[in-house]
Design an enzyme around this catalytic site. Structure first.
Site, PDB file in Angstrom:
ATOM      1  N   PRO A  47       0.702  -1.318  -0.512  1.00  0.00           N
ATOM      2  CA  PRO A  47      -0.253   0.086  -0.265  1.00  0.00           C
ATOM      3  C   PRO A  47       0.967   1.254   0.360  1.00  0.00           C
ATOM      4  O   PRO A  47       2.165   1.143   0.723  1.00  0.00           O
ATOM      5  CB  PRO A  47      -0.790   0.305   1.206  1.00  0.00           C
ATOM      6  CG  PRO A  47      -0.809  -0.787   1.888  1.00  0.00           C
ATOM      7  CD  PRO A  47       0.360  -2.205   1.493  1.00  0.00           C
ATOM      8  N   CYS A  75       0.165   5.015  -0.273  1.00  0.00           N
ATOM      9  CA  CYS A  75      -0.497   6.818  -0.505  1.00  0.00           C
ATOM     10  C   CYS A  75      -0.306   7.885  -1.706  1.00  0.00           C
ATOM     11  O   CYS A  75       1.168   8.061  -1.643  1.00  0.00           O
ATOM     12  CB  CYS A  75      -0.194   7.533   1.001  1.00  0.00           C
ATOM     13  SG  CYS A  75      -1.356   6.927   2.345  1.00  0.00           S
ATOM     14  N   GLN A  87      -6.523  -1.640   1.622  1.00  0.00           N
ATOM     15  CA  GLN A  87      -6.056  -1.678   2.873  1.00  0.00           C
ATOM     16  C   GLN A  87      -6.760  -0.307   3.714  1.00  0.00           C
ATOM     17  O   GLN A  87      -6.715   0.422   3.414  1.00  0.00           O
ATOM     18  CB  GLN A  87      -4.601  -1.191   2.718  1.00  0.00           C
ATOM     19  CG  GLN A  87      -4.155  -0.912   3.966  1.00  0.00           C
ATOM     20  CD  GLN A  87      -3.105  -0.546   4.820  1.00  0.00           C
ATOM     21  OE1 GLN A  87      -2.098   0.711   4.015  1.00  0.00           O
ATOM     22  NE2 GLN A  87      -1.412  -1.356   5.450  1.00  0.00           N
ATOM     23  N   TYR A 128      -0.495   4.418  13.437  1.00  0.00           N
ATOM     24  CA  TYR A 128      -1.267   5.086  12.723  1.00  0.00           C
ATOM     25  C   TYR A 128      -2.500   4.157  14.072  1.00  0.00           C
ATOM     26  O   TYR A 128      -2.269   3.587  15.472  1.00  0.00           O
ATOM     27  CB  TYR A 128      -1.969   4.390  11.529  1.00  0.00           C
ATOM     28  CG  TYR A 128      -1.185   4.781  10.613  1.00  0.00           C
ATOM     29  CD1 TYR A 128      -0.988   6.426  10.615  1.00  0.00           C
ATOM     30  CD2 TYR A 128      -0.083   4.524   9.374  1.00  0.00           C
ATOM     31  CE1 TYR A 128      -0.263   7.299   9.503  1.00  0.00           C
ATOM     32  CE2 TYR A 128       0.589   5.039   8.906  1.00  0.00           C
ATOM     33  CZ  TYR A 128       0.323   6.264   8.723  1.00  0.00           C
ATOM     34  OH  TYR A 128       1.690   7.941   8.475  1.00  0.00           O
ATOM     35  N   LEU A 130      12.262  -3.075   1.229  1.00  0.00           N
ATOM     36  CA  LEU A 130      13.396  -3.045   0.547  1.00  0.00           C
ATOM     37  C   LEU A 130      13.710  -4.422  -0.639  1.00  0.00           C
ATOM     38  O   LEU A 130      15.269  -5.010  -0.137  1.00  0.00           O
ATOM     39  CB  LEU A 130      15.482  -2.664   1.195  1.00  0.00           C
ATOM     40  CG  LEU A 130      15.030  -1.416   1.611  1.00  0.00           C
ATOM     41  CD1 LEU A 130      16.053  -0.734   3.020  1.00  0.00           C
ATOM     42  CD2 LEU A 130      15.152  -0.091   0.499  1.00  0.00           C
ATOM     43  N   GLY A 185       6.922  -2.131  -2.432  1.00  0.00           N
ATOM     44  CA  GLY A 185       6.682  -1.054  -3.245  1.00  0.00           C
ATOM     45  C   GLY A 185       7.726   0.195  -3.689  1.00  0.00           C
ATOM     46  O   GLY A 185       7.140   0.478  -4.765  1.00  0.00           O
ATOM     47  N   ARG A 186       8.600   0.831  -3.476  1.00  0.00           N
ATOM     48  CA  ARG A 186       9.272   2.324  -4.065  1.00  0.00           C
ATOM     49  C   ARG A 186       9.769   1.394  -5.574  1.00  0.00           C
ATOM     50  O   ARG A 186       9.573   2.392  -6.157  1.00  0.00           O
ATOM     51  CB  ARG A 186      10.622   2.568  -3.414  1.00  0.00           C
ATOM     52  CG  ARG A 186       9.739   3.454  -1.973  1.00  0.00           C
ATOM     53  CD  ARG A 186      10.761   4.361  -0.855  1.00  0.00           C
ATOM     54  NE  ARG A 186      10.908   2.712  -0.087  1.00  0.00           N
ATOM     55  CZ  ARG A 186      12.241   2.718   0.574  1.00  0.00           C
ATOM     56  NH1 ARG A 186      12.291   3.962   1.301  1.00  0.00           N
ATOM     57  NH2 ARG A 186      12.175   1.703   1.433  1.00  0.00           N
TER      58      ARG A 186
HETATM   59  C1  LIG Z   1       4.930   6.545  -1.128  1.00  0.00           C
HETATM   60  C2  LIG Z   1       4.958   6.046  -0.109  1.00  0.00           C
HETATM   61  C3  LIG Z   1       3.570   5.360   0.606  1.00  0.00           C
HETATM   62  C4  LIG Z   1       2.933   4.786   1.847  1.00  0.00           C
HETATM   63  N1  LIG Z   1       1.980   4.609   2.042  1.00  0.00           N
HETATM   64  C5  LIG Z   1       1.969   3.881   2.953  1.00  0.00           C
HETATM   65  C6  LIG Z   1       0.298   3.271   3.013  1.00  0.00           C
HETATM   66  O1  LIG Z   1      -0.053   3.497   2.453  1.00  0.00           O
HETATM   67  N2  LIG Z   1      -0.183   2.408   4.000  1.00  0.00           N
HETATM   68  C7  LIG Z   1       0.874   1.314   4.304  1.00  0.00           C
HETATM   69  O2  LIG Z   1       0.665   0.402   5.350  1.00  0.00           O
HETATM   70  N3  LIG Z   1       2.258   2.003   4.427  1.00  0.00           N
HETATM   71  C8  LIG Z   1       2.576   2.390   3.617  1.00  0.00           C
HETATM   72  N4  LIG Z   1       4.284   2.819   2.981  1.00  0.00           N
HETATM   73  C9  LIG Z   1       4.917   1.602   3.510  1.00  0.00           C
HETATM   74  C10 LIG Z   1       4.789   0.924   2.249  1.00  0.00           C
HETATM   75  O3  LIG Z   1       3.868   0.003   2.146  1.00  0.00           O
HETATM   76  C11 LIG Z   1       6.363  -0.582   2.091  1.00  0.00           C
HETATM   77  O4  LIG Z   1       6.043  -1.111   3.440  1.00  0.00           O
HETATM   78  C12 LIG Z   1       8.294   0.568   2.618  1.00  0.00           C
HETATM   79  O5  LIG Z   1       7.945   1.415   1.666  1.00  0.00           O
HETATM   80  C13 LIG Z   1       8.457  -0.274   2.647  1.00  0.00           C
HETATM   81  O6  LIG Z   1       8.759  -1.347   1.329  1.00  0.00           O
HETATM   82  P1  LIG Z   1       9.484  -1.279  -0.500  1.00  0.00           P
HETATM   83  O7  LIG Z   1      10.848  -0.887   0.610  1.00  0.00           O
HETATM   84  O8  LIG Z   1       9.406  -1.768  -1.027  1.00  0.00           O
HETATM   85  O9  LIG Z   1       9.034   0.560  -0.500  1.00  0.00           O
HETATM   86  C14 LIG Z   1       3.977   3.889   1.961  1.00  0.00           C
HETATM   87  C15 LIG Z   1       5.308   3.485   1.058  1.00  0.00           C
HETATM   88  C16 LIG Z   1       5.617   4.735   0.421  1.00  0.00           C
HETATM   89  C17 LIG Z   1       7.214   4.432  -0.677  1.00  0.00           C
END
Ligand SMILES: Cc1cc2nc3c(=O)[nH]c(=O)nc-3n(C[C@H](O)[C@H](O)[C@H](O)COP(=O)(O)O)c2cc1C
Length: 359
Positions: A23, A25, A104, A187, A307, A329-330
């Site tokens: 997820p 935002c 979510q 949260y 990551l 995510g990213r």
């Molecule tokens: C732009 C952005 C928005 C995010 N919004 C949420 C969210 O709405 N709900 C949530 O549980 N995590 C949110 N996260 C966290 C991601 O779901 C994820 O757990 C986190 O980025 C680590 O994973 P990654 O290294 O693959 O990016 C957000 C992360 C980013 C970068």
């Protein structure tokens, strides 16, 4: 045979592979007017392009169950039927593309009424901002320099539990096949779990059984309206990353068992977000061991996140039994076609998109 591209069946839903979108935002929903909190063109392309990219399960960003539960005024919501109707087009298209659509369900608690991160990273909207509101939480303790929340009464807690269930009913009507309760990142649900943010002395505070009460009530209420055929996920922050006075990995294993007993099918294991100055050892793989502990000690399916960027790394997490799926995510923001590239790297052929077959 690549495990990453093996389907994963949970209840009656089968995700075509185990590369899932976390997820994220987008701060891109209308903040005012009749379409407040409803997904629009930005959300359509954001979610659909990852599904076209071969991602097996696509989770929406934190979607608020009540207006005051939004992180920012520009968040998605599912507290009314206009919002639910606007999601239908998206879920239908994700399913057409072969992805499982998940939502979510969230309440931001004391971190609500925030500015957009590209305006003021990590900050509350000023109290006199026309779109600001008073945040609520288990206790009237602020997160860092953010505006202090007001403490929820027991009646308000019960009402919030009901609103989670109503949101889940709308999510079902909107065509989602997976619901995830957001219990992470500081949260509302996480704020109740952690003694760092929950200073209550009633049935919702104190010993861990009391601090888990809100999370478990929300889970029971959502599970009661979410059909038996459909999977329910829960996202947890497995640790607050502080030595004392916070939520711990041991607590997470206990919670996982309680959630499983109440019909949660998979724990999405993240960490942190509740303690502003926590020292987090961020590096590839750093959150995976928490997913592994839950999987082995509670016997609950898990998704690892954080990551994970390399196909072989992702495959190894599954092959070594550390988790059942990976959430990206990213990396998926950088590359919506990550799953297609990963499949090629692992020698697996994903079904082609006819429109793009010449590429
Ligand atoms: C732009 C952005 C928005 C995010 N919004 C949420 C969210 O709405 N709900 C949530 O549980 N995590 C949110 N996260 C966290 C991601 O779901 C994820 O757990 C986190 O980025 C680590 O994973 P990654 O290294 O693959 O990016 C957000 C992360 C980013 C970068």
């Amino acid at each position: 045979m690549s495990l990453l591209f093996e389907p994963l069946a949970l209840r009656d839903i089968s995700a075509p592979n185990r590369v899932w979108m976390a997820p994220m935002c987008q701060y891109s929903a209308p903040a005012e007017g009749p379409d407040t909190g409803a997904p629009g063109e930005w959300h359509f392309q954001h979610l659909a392009s990852r599904a076209a990219g071969g991602t097996g399960l696509v989770l929406t960003e934190a979607t608020a169950v009540v207006p005051e539960g939004r992180i920012s005024p520009w968040d998605l919501g599912i507290w009314n039927d206009t919002q639910a109707a606007a999601f239908r087009r998206i879920t239908a298209f994700l399913r057409e593309l072969g992805a499982v659509p998940g939502i979510q369900l969230a309440h931001a608690g004391r971190k609500a009424s925030s500015a957009r991160p590209w305006d003021t990273p990590g900050g509350s909207l000023p109290a006199d901002h026309p779109l600001a509101w008073q945040s609520v939480a288990p206790s009237d303790v602020a997160f860092g320099a953010m505006t202090a929340p007001t403490e929820l009464s027991v009646d308000q807690i019960g009402e919030t539990v009901r609103r989670f269930a109503e949101a889940a009913e709308r999510a079902l009507a909107a065509g989602f096949q997976v619901a995830e309760i957001h219990g992470a990142h500081g949260y509302l649900v996480h704020e109740f779990l952690s003694p760092y943010s929950n200073h209550r002395t009633d049935a919702y505070g104190g010993p861990i059984e009391n601090r888990m009460r809100f999370a478990l009530e929300v889970t029971e209420a959502v599970r009661a309206v979410w059909p038996d055929e459909l999977p329910l996920f829960f996202r947890v922050s497995a640790t607050d990353w502080i030595d004392e006075g916070g939520w711990t990995a041991d607590d997470t294993v206990l919670l996982a068992k309680e959630l499983q007993a109440r019909g949660v099918d998979l724990l999405d294991v993240s960490t942190g977000g509740n303690v502003p100055d926590a020292r987090i050892p961020v590096e590839p793989h750093y959150q995976v061991p928490f997913a592994t502990r839950v999987r082995s000690e509670a016997g609950l399916a898990t998704a690892a996140v954080g990551l994970i960027t390399d196909p072989h790394q992702a495959e190894q997490i599954l092959a070594s039994g550390e988790a059942d799926a990976v959430l990206l995510g990213r990396e998926l923001l950088r590359n919506p076609y990550w799953a297609r590239h990963a499949a090629a790297a692992l020698g697996h052929a994903l079904p082609k998109l006819d429109q793009y077959a010449r590429a």
